[in-house]
Design a protein around this motif. Sequence first.
Motif, PDB file in Angstrom:
ATOM      1  N   LYS A   1      62.847  64.613  55.272  1.00  0.00           N
ATOM      2  CA  LYS A   1      61.604  64.536  56.198  1.00  0.00           C
ATOM      3  C   LYS A   1      61.473  63.224  56.701  1.00  0.00           C
ATOM      4  N   TYR A   2      60.694  63.111  57.687  1.00  0.00           N
ATOM      5  CA  TYR A   2      60.023  61.759  58.575  1.00  0.00           C
ATOM      6  C   TYR A   2      59.477  61.012  57.070  1.00  0.00           C
TER       7      TYR A   2
ATOM      8  N   SER B   1      63.277  55.535  60.121  1.00  0.00           N
ATOM      9  CA  SER B   1      62.243  56.374  59.669  1.00  0.00           C
ATOM     10  C   SER B   1      62.608  57.496  58.955  1.00  0.00           C
ATOM     11  N   THR B   2      63.813  57.890  59.185  1.00  0.00           N
ATOM     12  CA  THR B   2      64.446  59.190  58.489  1.00  0.00           C
ATOM     13  C   THR B   2      65.653  59.195  58.209  1.00  0.00           C
TER      14      THR B   2
ATOM     15  N   LEU C   1      52.717  63.503  64.318  1.00  0.00           N
ATOM     16  CA  LEU C   1      53.890  63.230  63.465  1.00  0.00           C
ATOM     17  C   LEU C   1      53.575  62.343  62.292  1.00  0.00           C
TER      18      LEU C   1
END
Lengths: 235, 235
Positions: free
Chosen positions: B16-17, B10-11, B54
Motif C-alpha cells: 500500500k501507499y 512512495s510505494t 491519498l
Amino acid sequence: MKNALLASTSTLHGQKYLEYLLPEISSLFNNCKEIIFIPYARPGGISHDEYTNLAKAAFQEMSFQIKGIHEYDNPKEAIEKCDGIFTGGGNTFLLVTKLYKEGIIDILSKRITEGLPYLGTSAGTNIAGLTMQTTNDMPIIYPPSFKTLGIIPFNLNPHYLDPDVNSTHKGETRETRIKEFHSINTQPVVGLREGSWLELKNNKITLRGDLSARIFTAGNTPYELESNSDLSQLN
Amino acid sequence: MKNALLASTSTLHGQKYLEYLLPEISSLFNNCKEIIFIPYARPGGISHDEYTNLAKAAFQEMSFQIKGIHEYDNPKEAIEKCDGIFTGGGNTFLLVTKLYKEGIIDILSKRITEGLPYLGTSAGTNIAGLTMQTTNDMPIIYPPSFKTLGIIPFNLNPHYLDPDVNSTHKGETRETRIKEFHSINTQPVVGLREGSWLELKNNKITLRGDLSARIFTAGNTPYELESNSDLSQLN
C-alpha cells in the motif's frame, strides 16, 4: 513543400550507424552539395568533432560530403546557404540550448519549412515538433525555452517504448508520462518506435518503417497507427 | 540539524501507499500537530484534493492529521508556521514550477535546513538536491529555474534503474543519462533504488533500506554504496 525524414533512432540493434536508413538518406539528399551536420546534442558528452566524424563516415559511404556546423565561423549564414541538414541525437536539452545560443532556431525552421532537405534522428527528430516537452532526456542544462522548430503540427516521442507488463518498478511508464503531458498541454504526441520514421514530402506526413506508431491525443485513449499511414491531419 | 527522510518511491510493488515507510514516518513526525502535504507534482494529472486525500488516508493510520497546502490562503505563511512537511511524487517539472510560482522555494529550504521534519517521495525527494536536473520526468511545463532546495550537497536520481543487459533498445540507460549530466555539471548524483531512502539526522546523511545505492561523481567510474553508509561527506 517540406522534404524531411524524422527517425526515431539513428541505429538499430546489431546494425551500423544509420545503416537501415541509407536508401532513404541517399534519396533525401540527392544532388545536395553542402550538407551540414549539427552535433550539438553530443551523445555521451563526446566532442563536436568526434560526433561529426561519425556522421562523416556514414555519409561518405553514400558519397556525400558533410561538415559540422561548428566548423563554420557563422552558423546562421551556414544554415542560410546550405543544401541540406542532418541533426544527430543525444541530449535534447543540450541541443535546444545550443540552437538558441547560436540564434539559429528561426532560420532552421524557416528553411526546412521551405523545403530544405532535413534528416533528424532521436533528439534531431524531437526538435521538429512544436516543443521538446515529450523528450525522454534528462534536463542536464536549462534551455531558454522548450519551443522547437514546429515543422510538424504535433510533438514527437522518439525511442517510444511499450509498457513492460511484467515490471514491478514504480517509475512512470512512457504512456503515463505522455498522459501527464496531456494533463496540461493539448497538442498530439506521436510515439515513434525504433525503426520507424516520419517522411515529410509533397505536403504529406507519412509513417514509414515496419512498425505501427502510438498516437496520443489529449483526453482520449491512445491508439495505434499502421505503417504508411498519413499523419498530415493530426494536429 | 536536519530531520528528513528522502525516499526513492512512495510505494513498493504489492504494498500500500507509504506502507514500507510507516515506522520511519511515525518517528519523523512524532508530536507534529500541523503537517502540510504538498500535492503540486500531481501524478497522472489528478487534482490536488484527490492526491491529498491519498496522503490523508495513509497518515490517518498513524494518527497524524495532514492538510494540503492548497487548502491554505497563504501557502508561504503556512510553511512558516507548520510542524512538518510531506511532498509527494509525480512530475518534478510541475512541482518545481508551482513551488516557484507560489514563492515558497526559499522558505521551504530555510525551514527544512533549520530542522523542520520533512518527508519526500520521488519528485518530493528529487527537489531536496541542488538541482532537479537528474529527474527522470518529462518536461511537461517550463519551470523558472532548475535550482531546487539544496538540503543535501548533491543531486538525486529517484527510482534508480540498473541497465538491462539484455535490452536491444537504443534509448539511453539511466547510467548513460547521468554520465551526460556530468559532461557539463560537477555535483555528485546518488542513484536511489526503490525501497531505499536517505535519512538526514544529527547533521548526518545515511543511506537506509535493504539495497545499496549507486554513486556517480564527475569524471569517475560509478560505484556502489552499501546500506547504512554515511553520505555526509559526498559533495
